[in-house]
Design an enzyme around this catalytic site. Sequence first.
Site, mmCIF file in Angstrom:
data_model
loop_
_atom_site.group_PDB
_atom_site.id
_atom_site.type_symbol
_atom_site.label_atom_id
_atom_site.label_comp_id
_atom_site.label_asym_id
_atom_site.label_seq_id
_atom_site.Cartn_x
_atom_site.Cartn_y
_atom_site.Cartn_z
ATOM 1 N N ALA A 123 0.823 -1.211 0.000
ATOM 2 C CA ALA A 123 0.000 0.000 0.000
ATOM 3 C C ALA A 123 0.855 1.259 0.000
ATOM 4 O O ALA A 123 0.382 2.336 -0.390
ATOM 5 C CB ALA A 123 -0.910 0.000 1.231
ATOM 6 N N LYS A 124 2.102 1.133 0.413
ATOM 7 C CA LYS A 124 2.971 2.295 0.537
ATOM 8 C C LYS A 124 3.345 2.906 -0.813
ATOM 9 O O LYS A 124 3.794 4.057 -0.870
ATOM 10 C CB LYS A 124 4.247 1.920 1.299
ATOM 11 C CG LYS A 124 4.009 1.397 2.715
ATOM 12 C CD LYS A 124 3.470 2.473 3.632
ATOM 13 C CE LYS A 124 3.429 1.995 5.077
ATOM 14 N NZ LYS A 124 2.979 3.033 5.999
ATOM 15 N N ASP A 125 3.174 2.147 -1.913
ATOM 16 C CA ASP A 125 3.473 2.707 -3.242
ATOM 17 C C ASP A 125 2.659 3.973 -3.493
ATOM 18 O O ASP A 125 3.151 4.942 -4.081
ATOM 19 C CB ASP A 125 3.130 1.692 -4.334
ATOM 20 C CG ASP A 125 4.081 0.512 -4.352
ATOM 21 O OD1 ASP A 125 5.011 0.483 -3.526
ATOM 22 O OD2 ASP A 125 3.895 -0.382 -5.187
#
Length: 453
Positions: A43-45
């Site tokens: 999700a950090k992308d």
Amino acid sequence: MKYSKNILETIGNTPLVKLNKVVKDIDALVLAKVETFNPGNSAKDRMAVKLIEDAEAKGLLKPGGTIIEGTSGNTGMGLALAAIVKGYKLICVISDKQSKEKMDILRAVGSEVVVCPTNVEPEDPRSYYSVSKRLATETPNSWYVNQYDNPSNALAHYEQTGPEIWEQTEGKITHFVVGVGTGGTISGIGKYLKEKNPAIKIWGIDTYGSVFKKYHETGIFDENEIYPYITEGIGEDILPKNVDFSVINGFTKVTDKDGAVYTRKLAKEEGIFCGNSAGSAVKGLLQLKKHFSKDDVVVVLFHDHGSRYVGKMYNDDWMRERGFLEEEKMIAIDLIQDRINSPLITVKTEELVSHAIERMRLNNISQIPVTDVNGFVGSVDEGDLFRLYFDDKDIANKPIKEVMRAAFPIVKSTTSIDKISKLINRENSAVLVDLGNDKFHIITKHDVIRAIQ
């Protein structure tokens, strides 16, 4: 032709997948937002690109610059992809509790990785918070990301992930559940969903050793809550500015063991190969099941991919060392598997007490069986030697037979842990396991505790 101009254009629009076996005890429709489909597998992308683009717009990040960030690994991967496409250098500062796979992956995509100790205070100059800030002041043309306090973190999820979940559920979502670390995911998504429907409940998954749950419930930042934990990606010993407690309805805490066990369950029962925080989220869902009804639509977000944990939660030896393989270590032989081929340390009746003390020191043990020509005839314990020394300073030069206790009980290799635990008490600090062929091993109180955590 349909194609993306670069890898960053593939971020987002991750699938919503129904969970079945692992949540069979929950009377609601449970859907997983599987963020591993992002190109950096987490999700950090989403927020990594948002952070960089906002910094560029504000003139904080200039062409050819160096990006510096403290990360548990996933933000670093997102930043690395963006840095490659946009032509920046990247230094990732990471704590030593993170998996080796995360560090190797960051290096594989061209990042410089600086490893810092986990078990230090945030203000300690060795902490990954402090090292990140220091490097940012020392490195020319650099920008310190600070995902914990940078509002672009939560904004990315407000603009992207929240709307995706709303559209995918056709606005029928009733509960959103997610692990909380920097706070950007839960705060951004939670804010968007509550603006669409204030009745939606937002639940955070916390871990033991973290301050979030108590702070949310009492407003007290309790340093006594802070201690080292194994779970990766969730929990904090600080209060990041990105955590908007006003949009969170509540927290539930999940143990390290449960997080690890349910990470593996998710892979084996659902075929979803995710990281440590996903297992914690599933266990948290089960702990919250009384809050869900049959008409509810519960969305849980899975942050990252299981490939980053193959040496940890997905490794039997790693799990066994920590007592996390609950189906194992149920009998005596299971407790000594990690040293079954090592010799049993003993001392003879005529040897001096100093010999026993030296063997304890060299082998880092606290109990030693005593033998003579007939076999096991006694035992010595470091606690006894400690007390005896203060009564008689010359104790080290006396023979073992003058200070030894009764011999340790001997059990079969198939003896249950329950029976072993009853044999270990104040008068008797260990048991011996008969492995056959005149081979024995020792089980101590520490071994039993390690197996039942």
